[in-house]
Design an enzyme around this catalytic site. Structure first.
Site, mmCIF file in Angstrom:
data_model
loop_
_atom_site.group_PDB
_atom_site.id
_atom_site.type_symbol
_atom_site.label_atom_id
_atom_site.label_comp_id
_atom_site.label_asym_id
_atom_site.label_seq_id
_atom_site.Cartn_x
_atom_site.Cartn_y
_atom_site.Cartn_z
ATOM 1 N N ALA A 59 4.773 -1.622 11.451
ATOM 2 C CA ALA A 59 3.318 -1.460 11.331
ATOM 3 C C ALA A 59 2.607 -1.533 12.682
ATOM 4 O O ALA A 59 2.293 -0.509 13.280
ATOM 5 C CB ALA A 59 2.768 -2.493 10.357
ATOM 6 N N ARG A 60 2.347 -2.739 13.180
ATOM 7 C CA ARG A 60 1.684 -2.931 14.469
ATOM 8 C C ARG A 60 2.224 -4.187 15.132
ATOM 9 O O ARG A 60 2.472 -5.207 14.474
ATOM 10 C CB ARG A 60 0.159 -3.051 14.293
ATOM 11 C CG ARG A 60 -0.534 -1.734 13.950
ATOM 12 C CD ARG A 60 -0.465 -0.752 15.104
ATOM 13 N NE ARG A 60 -1.154 0.508 14.825
ATOM 14 C CZ ARG A 60 -0.581 1.596 14.328
ATOM 15 N NH1 ARG A 60 0.717 1.574 14.010
ATOM 16 N NH2 ARG A 60 -1.273 2.712 14.142
ATOM 17 N N HIS A 108 8.448 3.451 18.509
ATOM 18 C CA HIS A 108 7.333 3.885 17.662
ATOM 19 C C HIS A 108 7.620 5.262 17.040
ATOM 20 O O HIS A 108 6.817 6.197 17.130
ATOM 21 C CB HIS A 108 6.030 3.934 18.466
ATOM 22 C CG HIS A 108 4.800 3.758 17.611
ATOM 23 N ND1 HIS A 108 3.726 2.989 17.983
ATOM 24 C CD2 HIS A 108 4.491 4.252 16.384
ATOM 25 C CE1 HIS A 108 2.797 3.025 17.041
ATOM 26 N NE2 HIS A 108 3.240 3.788 16.049
ATOM 27 N N ILE A 109 8.755 5.352 16.370
ATOM 28 C CA ILE A 109 9.159 6.633 15.775
ATOM 29 C C ILE A 109 9.416 6.509 14.277
ATOM 30 O O ILE A 109 9.966 7.441 13.669
ATOM 31 C CB ILE A 109 10.423 7.196 16.466
ATOM 32 C CG1 ILE A 109 11.541 6.121 16.595
ATOM 33 C CG2 ILE A 109 10.081 7.747 17.837
ATOM 34 C CD1 ILE A 109 12.308 5.814 15.369
ATOM 35 N N ALA A 110 9.015 5.405 13.655
ATOM 36 C CA ALA A 110 9.312 5.221 12.236
ATOM 37 C C ALA A 110 8.755 6.354 11.382
ATOM 38 O O ALA A 110 9.388 6.789 10.419
ATOM 39 C CB ALA A 110 8.755 3.884 11.744
ATOM 40 N N GLY A 115 0.841 -1.192 0.000
ATOM 41 C CA GLY A 115 0.000 0.000 0.000
ATOM 42 C C GLY A 115 0.876 1.241 0.000
ATOM 43 O O GLY A 115 1.934 1.267 -0.632
ATOM 44 N N ILE A 161 2.845 2.690 2.345
ATOM 45 C CA ILE A 161 4.193 2.484 2.866
ATOM 46 C C ILE A 161 4.947 1.494 1.994
ATOM 47 O O ILE A 161 6.114 1.701 1.665
ATOM 48 C CB ILE A 161 4.133 2.000 4.322
ATOM 49 C CG1 ILE A 161 3.567 3.109 5.221
ATOM 50 C CG2 ILE A 161 5.513 1.572 4.813
ATOM 51 C CD1 ILE A 161 3.263 2.670 6.629
ATOM 52 N N GLU A 217 2.206 -0.578 24.455
ATOM 53 C CA GLU A 217 3.082 0.581 24.370
ATOM 54 C C GLU A 217 2.686 1.629 25.406
ATOM 55 O O GLU A 217 1.501 1.924 25.548
ATOM 56 C CB GLU A 217 3.026 1.189 22.957
ATOM 57 C CG GLU A 217 3.550 0.242 21.892
ATOM 58 C CD GLU A 217 3.556 0.843 20.495
ATOM 59 O OE1 GLU A 217 3.088 1.998 20.330
ATOM 60 O OE2 GLU A 217 4.015 0.172 19.561
#
Length: 310
Positions: free
Chosen positions: A216-217, A265-267, A132, A134, A246
């Site tokens: 992603a998750r 979680h900083i991508a 998609g 990303i 988190e």
């Protein structure tokens, strides 16, 4: 965001005070906080739940709809977010391939020098799970490393031109991708169909020496299956920007594993993406507070309710 919304008051609050503060809110931006039915029922003036980014799995959309509250997000593509996450994926692939951060210790200790020998991305196969926003941006960047690209997605019939994939197939080809890919990138949302997609069976099917990269998750990966797989030489390493809870516990032994690279979680957290996301959030707040349905609204049926006719 405050700079672009000078006419509105905005507050940053801890998750523990969301219910208390929600009673006066017109808009809630959840970021990483769960907005459940209890929070929603405590917010009589709420018109919009607007995510800072794309993930809405922490929002009770049904409860919001029942209360006439619009729920919207900002898609990753075109804001700088997808591009930033793709950059993180490339960074993580290279870092795992070159044994970061452990190789820094060789410099600090003075030995061993000139070792270990790393792996090059060139000539390897990248398997992108979820082509998609990303996934497409990641493919664009991996082409320059002369990697072979394969992918799977829910609807494989449309792709932008010029991506040079050897193939993109439906999710039924997931086992085939696992058997071929040297680097596996998880670039898909978490839902009922994808939760624990990477389970024990998936780990058993991966190519020997493969790297797993997840921006992603956390719930896409079965935690216990990953823990077991890290003890198997089959999996060369894993990079994770997301976790099952988190913030995650600093004492989690998984975080200390030499094959694991972790970030908080900083991508997608870059200057470019934050500017792009802020523009989308500000625009939606203005739309919602003027009685209009915001862009990328996932429950536009609220338009028919009395709350949106006033």
């Amino acid at each position: 965001m405050r700079k672009n919304l000078p006419e509105f008051e905005s507050y940053q609050i801890p998750a523990s005070k969301v219910v208390e503060e929600a009673k006066d809110a017109s808009v809630i931006i959840p970021t990483m906080t769960r907005i459940d039915r209890h929070v929603i029922n405590s917010a009589p003036h709420l018109k919009l739940i607007q995510q800072w980014g794309s993930g809405l799995e922490g929002v009770d959309i049904q409860a919001a709809t029942e209360n006439g509250i619009a729920v919207a997000n900002v898609p990753t593509h075109g804001t700088g977010n997808a591009e930033s996450v793709a950059e993180w994926c490339v960074m993580s692939a290279i870092a795992l391939s070159r044994s970061f951060p452990s190789i820094q210790e060789s410099v600090w200790k003075g030995f061993p020098w000139g070792a270990p020998c790393g792996n090059s991305l060139m000539g390897k196969t990248a398997g992108i799970v979820g082509v998609g926003g990303i996934g497409v941006e990641l493919a664009k960047r991996l082409i320059s490393f002369r990697m072979k690209l394969i992918g799977v997605k829910k609807n494989p019939h449309y792709l932008p031109p010029g991506l040079n994939f050897e193939w993109v197939k439906g999710m039924n080809a997931f086992p085939e991708l696992l058997s071929l890919a040297d680097y596996i990138f998880l670039c898909l949302p978490q839902n009922e169909d994808t939760r624990c997609l990477f389970n024990r069976k998936a780990f058993q099917m991966i190519k020997n020496g493969a790297y797993l990269i997840n921006p992603a998750r956390g719930g896409l990966i079965d935690r216990e299956a990953l823990s077991d797989a890290l003890g198997d030489e089959r999996l060369a390493g894993v990079a994770m920007d997301v976790f099952w809870q988190e913030p995650t516990s600093p004492q989690d032994p998984l975080l200390q594993h030499p094959k694991v690279l972790v970030t908080p979680h900083i991508a997608g957290a870059t200057d470019t993406s934050y500017q792009g996301i802020a523009e989308g959030v500000v625009k939606n707040i203005r739309l919602a507070l003027s009685g209009k349905i915001p862009n990328n609204c996932v429950n536009s049926e609220v338009l028919s309710q009395l709350k949106w006719k006033t």
